[in-house]
Write an enzyme that holds these catalytic residues in place. Structure first.
Site, PDB file in Angstrom:
ATOM      1  N   CYS A   8       0.888  -1.049  -0.062  1.00  0.00           N
ATOM      2  CA  CYS A   8       0.312   0.165  -0.056  1.00  0.00           C
ATOM      3  C   CYS A   8       0.845   1.292  -0.029  1.00  0.00           C
ATOM      4  O   CYS A   8       0.414   2.441  -0.205  1.00  0.00           O
ATOM      5  CB  CYS A   8      -0.926   0.047   1.209  1.00  0.00           C
ATOM      6  SG  CYS A   8      -2.085  -1.369   1.203  1.00  0.00           S
ATOM      7  N   HIS A  45      12.647   0.808   4.989  1.00  0.00           N
ATOM      8  CA  HIS A  45      12.340  -0.437   4.737  1.00  0.00           C
ATOM      9  C   HIS A  45      12.839  -1.388   5.882  1.00  0.00           C
ATOM     10  O   HIS A  45      14.044  -1.438   6.153  1.00  0.00           O
ATOM     11  CB  HIS A  45      13.072  -1.054   3.351  1.00  0.00           C
ATOM     12  CG  HIS A  45      12.452  -1.879   2.621  1.00  0.00           C
ATOM     13  ND1 HIS A  45      12.224  -3.299   3.368  1.00  0.00           N
ATOM     14  CD2 HIS A  45      12.043  -2.448   1.289  1.00  0.00           C
ATOM     15  CE1 HIS A  45      11.683  -3.965   2.501  1.00  0.00           C
ATOM     16  NE2 HIS A  45      11.480  -3.509   1.327  1.00  0.00           N
ATOM     17  N   HIS A  47      -1.285  19.978   6.667  1.00  0.00           N
ATOM     18  CA  HIS A  47      -2.178  18.643   6.827  1.00  0.00           C
ATOM     19  C   HIS A  47      -1.843  17.343   6.713  1.00  0.00           C
ATOM     20  O   HIS A  47      -0.412  17.201   6.320  1.00  0.00           O
ATOM     21  CB  HIS A  47      -2.830  19.032   5.305  1.00  0.00           C
ATOM     22  CG  HIS A  47      -3.492  20.416   4.822  1.00  0.00           C
ATOM     23  ND1 HIS A  47      -4.837  20.993   5.784  1.00  0.00           N
ATOM     24  CD2 HIS A  47      -3.068  21.546   4.528  1.00  0.00           C
ATOM     25  CE1 HIS A  47      -4.916  22.293   5.337  1.00  0.00           C
ATOM     26  NE2 HIS A  47      -3.821  22.507   4.685  1.00  0.00           N
ATOM     27  N   HIS A  84      -2.338   7.094   5.291  1.00  0.00           N
ATOM     28  CA  HIS A  84      -2.842   5.703   4.335  1.00  0.00           C
ATOM     29  C   HIS A  84      -4.138   5.100   5.249  1.00  0.00           C
ATOM     30  O   HIS A  84      -4.067   4.974   6.269  1.00  0.00           O
ATOM     31  CB  HIS A  84      -1.831   4.901   4.200  1.00  0.00           C
ATOM     32  CG  HIS A  84      -2.513   3.657   3.755  1.00  0.00           C
ATOM     33  ND1 HIS A  84      -3.423   3.302   2.707  1.00  0.00           N
ATOM     34  CD2 HIS A  84      -2.283   2.220   4.315  1.00  0.00           C
ATOM     35  CE1 HIS A  84      -3.630   2.054   2.627  1.00  0.00           C
ATOM     36  NE2 HIS A  84      -3.051   1.352   3.331  1.00  0.00           N
ATOM     37  N   HIS A 139     -14.145   5.681   5.191  1.00  0.00           N
ATOM     38  CA  HIS A 139     -15.542   5.653   5.419  1.00  0.00           C
ATOM     39  C   HIS A 139     -16.108   5.578   4.027  1.00  0.00           C
ATOM     40  O   HIS A 139     -17.057   4.727   3.614  1.00  0.00           O
ATOM     41  CB  HIS A 139     -16.235   6.837   6.249  1.00  0.00           C
ATOM     42  CG  HIS A 139     -17.749   6.787   6.339  1.00  0.00           C
ATOM     43  ND1 HIS A 139     -18.469   7.478   5.520  1.00  0.00           N
ATOM     44  CD2 HIS A 139     -18.501   6.407   7.039  1.00  0.00           C
ATOM     45  CE1 HIS A 139     -19.752   7.447   5.728  1.00  0.00           C
ATOM     46  NE2 HIS A 139     -19.804   6.575   6.686  1.00  0.00           N
ATOM     47  N   ASN A 147     -10.350   0.898   2.008  1.00  0.00           N
ATOM     48  CA  ASN A 147      -8.712   0.943   1.810  1.00  0.00           C
ATOM     49  C   ASN A 147      -8.774   0.541   0.243  1.00  0.00           C
ATOM     50  O   ASN A 147      -8.785  -0.247  -0.222  1.00  0.00           O
ATOM     51  CB  ASN A 147      -8.292  -0.302   2.562  1.00  0.00           C
ATOM     52  CG  ASN A 147      -6.721  -0.296   2.455  1.00  0.00           C
ATOM     53  OD1 ASN A 147      -6.297   0.280   1.761  1.00  0.00           O
ATOM     54  ND2 ASN A 147      -6.024  -1.249   3.271  1.00  0.00           N
TER      55      ASN A 147
END
Length: 523
Positions: A250, A329, A413, A417, A446, A450
């Site tokens: 993702c 990573h 802001h 994710h 909402h 995802n």
């Protein structure tokens, strides 16, 4: 007698009490006020940050005043003598000018090219592909799941934070579902081409002008590749630099932006298109292992296309400038490597398993990421506090809690994710954010669920739709992905940003934010 004595005693006691009260009042009036009670410490901290941030300016102002005063006192004859002296040292003056020109030229040639985000587009599927809670559960009951698996999915879905308008691909609406290669290709084309059509329409860029193409999709990698599908559809030019990123989770959207940025440093005056998506059709899990059922409840259909450029002329209409990309990573650690793992269950059914250690591993990856990002973005005042706390902890008291930098001073802001309610909750708590800062993430989860690597773009679109982005504002996009990775991208607004045409929130922004309690949207 007894009664009279009692009255006098009473009067004396009253007089003594009044004297003591007066003395207490005088003493209190002489004491300094309790500043911890009378001064809001928040403003003290803000004053400290302002002082440290502008320390250089505040130091230079008196110096400049002294220079101006001294210059005003200088005799004009002394200035004429200085000019004559420079005339007779023409070689030195020319050498200095040549050095300045050479240094300026060298700086202009070696500095990184600025990368601008011209615009982006998020795909919104048609209404008939929506998967409300009841329909989702009824459909799942017809797919052969055990009663325990159905009950588990129901509990996860109820507290997931997902609303009633998320989308799943057409193949998943069939009874039974039809997870075929043809349907997976159809989903990929629908999402990618839908986002790209909106992007090209909004920017007026011709597909032939694109010099770099980067596509990321973790779980679907056909041959020819997804990037080749886009080249074929839009008839992109033959010398285009195209790349297809697979299996990177993702957070691959930030990786794709980083790759595009590097390519724009090499190839001048061109455009780069980044397409971020995921594919559900061939990756729905039909088994009963609980750790592999969670993605069914969270992942939904979506994608985004982003137009980047290194052309100086694009600065005038671009929305943002890319400031930093920081990638972390943790794949060298076996536990982190296997915490999000695609595998077969006992019945040979393929799915993605989520480890119970996922949140702890994500927390460690986040810590490593912000340790690198912090010095790049935090004001000096926060870095000094962090360093002072670290030194005090090492030298004096090991029980001193480490100072958590206030990233609200660095960013206006936050686009976290939308991987799930738990991810958003943990970052809100650990970074000490306010509900407003995570509103875009919660509302994206909402409304769209995802959507994997594209979720950070739906979140940015939400903030735009609310009209909150002003010139100079900084946006932090942060995403987590299998491997295990934590990646950050920092953008700065070049102007007051208005929503793009076909903003994915156009038809519903007036309904948001919706209150969510324990992951359950309030009706």
């Amino acid at each position: 007698m007894s009664s009279g004595g009692g009255d006098r005693d009473g009067d004396g006691g009253g007089g003594g009490g009044g004297g003591q009260s007066a003395r207490r009042e005088m003493s209190a009036s002489r004491r300094l006020p309790d500043f911890l009670q009378s001064v809001n410490l928040k403003y003290v901290k803000l004053g400290y940050h302002y002082l440290i941030t502008h320390l250089l300016t505040l130091t230079l102002i008196p110096l400049m005043v002294v220079i101006v005063i001294e210059a005003g006192r200088t005799d004009p004859d002394e200035l004429r003598q200085l000019w004559v002296h420079l005339q007779y040292n023409l070689v030195s003056v020319l050498a200095l000018i040549a050095l300045l020109v050479f240094g300026s030229t060298l700086y202009m040639m070696t500095r990184p090219r600025p990368v601008y985000l011209v615009d982006y587009a998020c795909y919104v599927p048609p209404r008939e592909l929506q998967a409300p809670y009841r329909a989702f559960m009824e459909h799942s009951a017809l797919c052969g799941f055990s009663d325990a698996a159905l009950e588990f999915q129901g509990k996860i879905l109820e507290r997931s934070g997902l609303g009633e308008e998320t989308y799943v691909p057409a193949a998943m609406h069939c009874v039974p579902p039809r997870p075929s290669m043809a349907n997976a290709r159809a989903e990929a084309e629908q999402v990618m081409f839908g986002a790209l059509d909106s992007l090209f329409r909004a920017t007026g860029i011709k597909p032939k002008d694109v010099g770099v193409l980067v596509v990321n999709c973790s779980l679907f990698n056909p041959t020819p590749s997804l990037s080749a599908m886009i080249v074929n559809r839009y008839r992109l030019r033959g010398n285009i630099r195209s790349y297809n990123l697979g299996g990177m989770g993702c957070s691959a959207g930030v990786i794709a932006v980083d790759l595009a940025r590097d390519l724009l440093q090499v190839h001048g005056a061109t455009y780069a298109v980044v397409v971020s998506s995921e594919n559900i059709t061939l990756n729905w899990y039909f088994g009963n292992r609980k750790s592999m059922l969670i993605p069914n409840c969270l992942f939904r259909m979506g994608g985004a296309a982003v137009l980047l450029s290194n052309r100086a002329a694009e600065r005038r209409r671009a929305k943002f400038r890319l400031v930093h990309v920081v990638r972390t990573h943790r794949g060298a650690d076996d536990t982190a490597f296997r915490c999000v793992y695609q595998e077969q269950d006992e019945q040979g059914k393929v799915g993605v398993s989520l480890s119970k250690d996922l949140m702890a591993i994500a927390g460690g990856a986040l810590k490593a990421n912000i340790t690198t990002l912090g010095p790049l973005v935090l004001p000096v005042s926060e870095q000094l506090l962090f360093f002072a706390t670290l030194v005090a902890k090492k030298l004096f008291n090991a029980k001193i809690k480490p100072y958590i930098p206030d990233f609200k001073l660095a960013f206006d802001h936050f686009c976290i994710h939308a991987g799930g309610r738990a991810v958003i909750d943990e970052l809100e708590k650990n970074l000490q954010l306010r509900p407003l800062h995570v509103e875009a993430s919660r509302m994206t989860l909402h409304r769209f669920g995802n959507t994997s690597s594209s979720s950070i773009w739906y979140e940015l679109a939400y903030i735009e739709a609310k009209g909150r982005i002003r010139k100079g504002h900084k946006i932090w996009q942060i995403a987590f992905g299998s491997g295990f990775k934590c990646n950050s991208a920092v953008w700065q607004a070049l102007r007051n940003v208005k929503p793009s045409p076909n903003n994915p929130w156009d038809d519903c922004i007036h309904r948001y934010p919706v209150p969510i309690v324990d992951g359950i949207p309030s009706q």
